[in-house]
Enzyme design. Sequence first.
Site, mmCIF file in Angstrom:
data_model
loop_
_atom_site.group_PDB
_atom_site.id
_atom_site.type_symbol
_atom_site.label_atom_id
_atom_site.label_comp_id
_atom_site.label_asym_id
_atom_site.label_seq_id
_atom_site.Cartn_x
_atom_site.Cartn_y
_atom_site.Cartn_z
ATOM 1 N N LYS A 17 0.844 -1.217 0.000
ATOM 2 C CA LYS A 17 0.000 0.000 0.000
ATOM 3 C C LYS A 17 0.870 1.253 0.000
ATOM 4 C CE LYS A 17 -2.037 -1.102 3.929
ATOM 5 N NZ LYS A 17 -1.384 -2.388 4.249
ATOM 6 N N ARG A 92 -10.223 0.835 8.112
ATOM 7 C CA ARG A 92 -9.820 -0.534 8.421
ATOM 8 C C ARG A 92 -10.900 -1.299 9.160
ATOM 9 N NH1 ARG A 92 -3.877 0.419 8.374
ATOM 10 N NH2 ARG A 92 -2.876 -1.476 8.980
ATOM 11 N N ARG A 131 11.790 -5.768 5.271
ATOM 12 C CA ARG A 131 11.452 -4.347 5.014
ATOM 13 C C ARG A 131 12.351 -3.458 5.873
ATOM 14 N NH1 ARG A 131 5.555 -1.879 5.703
ATOM 15 N NH2 ARG A 131 5.619 -2.959 7.703
ATOM 16 N N ARG A 164 10.823 -1.609 11.340
ATOM 17 C CA ARG A 164 9.659 -1.180 12.117
ATOM 18 C C ARG A 164 9.449 -2.136 13.284
ATOM 19 N NH1 ARG A 164 4.510 0.219 8.383
ATOM 20 N NH2 ARG A 164 3.452 -1.102 9.880
ATOM 21 N N ARG A 175 -1.235 -8.931 13.114
ATOM 22 C CA ARG A 175 -1.726 -7.927 12.149
ATOM 23 C C ARG A 175 -2.464 -8.602 11.006
ATOM 24 N NH1 ARG A 175 3.801 -5.469 10.880
ATOM 25 N NH2 ARG A 175 2.774 -4.281 9.240
HETATM 26 P P1 AP5 Z 1 4.804 -1.580 2.063
HETATM 27 O O1 AP5 Z 1 4.509 -0.726 0.895
HETATM 28 O O2 AP5 Z 1 5.512 -0.996 3.219
HETATM 29 O O3 AP5 Z 1 3.461 -2.348 2.532
HETATM 30 P P2 AP5 Z 1 2.172 -1.813 3.266
HETATM 31 O O4 AP5 Z 1 1.007 -2.452 2.611
HETATM 32 O O5 AP5 Z 1 2.194 -0.331 3.373
HETATM 33 O O6 AP5 Z 1 2.402 -2.520 4.667
HETATM 34 P P3 AP5 Z 1 2.269 -1.951 6.151
HETATM 35 O O7 AP5 Z 1 3.021 -2.923 7.028
HETATM 36 O O8 AP5 Z 1 2.663 -0.522 6.228
HETATM 37 O O9 AP5 Z 1 0.758 -2.122 6.392
HETATM 38 P P4 AP5 Z 1 0.027 -2.102 7.713
HETATM 39 O O10 AP5 Z 1 -1.338 -1.940 7.229
HETATM 40 O O11 AP5 Z 1 0.260 -3.266 8.587
HETATM 41 O O12 AP5 Z 1 0.723 -0.896 8.522
HETATM 42 P P5 AP5 Z 1 0.259 0.583 8.865
HETATM 43 O O13 AP5 Z 1 1.437 1.424 8.996
HETATM 44 O O14 AP5 Z 1 -0.820 0.995 7.932
HETATM 45 O O15 AP5 Z 1 5.619 -2.861 1.511
HETATM 46 C C1 AP5 Z 1 6.104 -3.824 2.430
HETATM 47 C C2 AP5 Z 1 7.505 -4.270 2.009
HETATM 48 O O16 AP5 Z 1 7.405 -5.039 0.822
HETATM 49 C C3 AP5 Z 1 8.458 -3.112 1.665
HETATM 50 O O17 AP5 Z 1 9.747 -3.458 2.083
HETATM 51 C C4 AP5 Z 1 8.374 -2.993 0.125
HETATM 52 O O18 AP5 Z 1 9.577 -2.499 -0.416
HETATM 53 C C5 AP5 Z 1 8.132 -4.454 -0.259
HETATM 54 N N1 AP5 Z 1 7.274 -4.629 -1.436
HETATM 55 C C6 AP5 Z 1 6.190 -3.911 -1.809
HETATM 56 N N2 AP5 Z 1 5.629 -4.440 -2.925
HETATM 57 C C7 AP5 Z 1 6.378 -5.538 -3.237
HETATM 58 C C8 AP5 Z 1 6.301 -6.506 -4.290
HETATM 59 N N3 AP5 Z 1 5.363 -6.461 -5.253
HETATM 60 N N4 AP5 Z 1 7.205 -7.531 -4.274
HETATM 61 C C9 AP5 Z 1 8.177 -7.576 -3.325
HETATM 62 N N5 AP5 Z 1 8.304 -6.677 -2.323
HETATM 63 C C10 AP5 Z 1 7.414 -5.674 -2.273
HETATM 64 O O19 AP5 Z 1 -0.409 0.371 10.288
HETATM 65 C C11 AP5 Z 1 0.383 0.024 11.409
HETATM 66 C C12 AP5 Z 1 -0.473 -0.058 12.651
HETATM 67 O O20 AP5 Z 1 -1.071 1.229 12.920
HETATM 68 C C13 AP5 Z 1 -1.663 -1.023 12.597
HETATM 69 O O21 AP5 Z 1 -1.285 -2.344 12.910
HETATM 70 C C14 AP5 Z 1 -2.598 -0.412 13.641
HETATM 71 O O22 AP5 Z 1 -2.179 -0.730 14.933
HETATM 72 C C15 AP5 Z 1 -2.398 1.088 13.426
HETATM 73 N N6 AP5 Z 1 -3.342 1.638 12.433
HETATM 74 C C16 AP5 Z 1 -3.016 2.192 11.244
HETATM 75 N N7 AP5 Z 1 -4.121 2.576 10.585
HETATM 76 C C17 AP5 Z 1 -5.168 2.266 11.379
HETATM 77 C C18 AP5 Z 1 -6.573 2.390 11.245
HETATM 78 N N8 AP5 Z 1 -7.123 2.918 10.147
HETATM 79 N N9 AP5 Z 1 -7.354 1.970 12.266
HETATM 80 C C19 AP5 Z 1 -6.818 1.448 13.389
HETATM 81 N N10 AP5 Z 1 -5.499 1.277 13.575
HETATM 82 C C20 AP5 Z 1 -4.674 1.678 12.583
HETATM 83 MG MG MG Z 2 2.435 1.035 4.969
#
Ligand code: AP5
Ligand code: MG
Length: 222
Positions: A17, A92, A131, A164, A175
């Site tokens: 994402k 979410r 990552r 992270r 997660r």
């Molecule tokens: P990356 O682009 O970083 O993936 P992502 O989908 O953004 O993954 P996240 O871990 O950030 O998602 P998340 O939803 O768990 O975390 P968030 O910060 O939103 O890519 C991942 C890796 O893969 C990278 O190294 C990239 O280079 C690589 N990659 C990408 N595409 C690839 C491909 N095609 N092939 C190979 N490699 C690839 O949320 C964190 C926490 O915050 C949550 O757990 C929760 O506690 C809280 N939170 C956030 N939003 C909310 C909400 N709306 N409501 C409640 N709690 C929330």
């Molecule tokens: Mg992310």
Amino acid sequence: MRRSLNLIFLGPPGAGKGTYAARMAEKHSIPQISTGSLMRSEISSGSSIGVELNSYISEGKLVPDDLTVKMLLKRLECDDCKKGYILDGFPRTLGQAETFEEKLKESGNPLSAVVVIEVDDQVLINRLADRRVCSGCGATFHLKNLPPKVEGKCDLCTAPLTKRKDDSPEVIKERLKVYHDLTEPLIDFYKKRGKVLFFDGDGKIDVIYNEICAIIDRLMSV
Ligand code: AP5
Ligand code: MG
């Protein structure tokens, strides 16, 4: 006047994402709004809200809807969102989606599409182990799939790359569970509204990004 581009990027942790949202936001000169990043900044500030947020994030649980929605709506009030935005990781839960839908109705500025990126759990578990995130600007890298030019340093601002805290195997498992239980049902919610575009997120980063761009460009040209 050009229609604003209002996108949601939905998918499991590690689906990409943030990777695709950041590139697309730059291409369209609109902000990428990651609720996860907003929350991590608040945690870094050492505020009392940050302490509360950390208690959920460190365990892979979702932050309660009221707190999350408040942060998101405040960010959306900023001037840079007038031409559009990419929501990365919001909504979410069904509660967040319903509240957001009400706000969109009030604003008269509809959602353009929901980009759903699909990847199998086992691929994600392997992927997230490697990552790395910039401690300065938050840019995302991958040791094998998207390595930095200089080992351990961000290509954009040269700050050190870190892992992270929620990218530990136990927290990733939680997660993923939370995603399947609480977030995946949103795909049906938005399908009923005719907004969903599906992408296979298991492939080359550039190829997937170009596929997303092509579909969004077509959508915005009609
Ligand atoms: P990356 O682009 O970083 O993936 P992502 O989908 O953004 O993954 P996240 O871990 O950030 O998602 P998340 O939803 O768990 O975390 P968030 O910060 O939103 O890519 C991942 C890796 O893969 C990278 O190294 C990239 O280079 C690589 N990659 C990408 N595409 C690839 C491909 N095609 N092939 C190979 N490699 C690839 O949320 C964190 C926490 O915050 C949550 O757990 C929760 O506690 C809280 N939170 C956030 N939003 C909310 C909400 N709306 N409501 C409640 N709690 C929330
Ligand atoms: Mg992310």
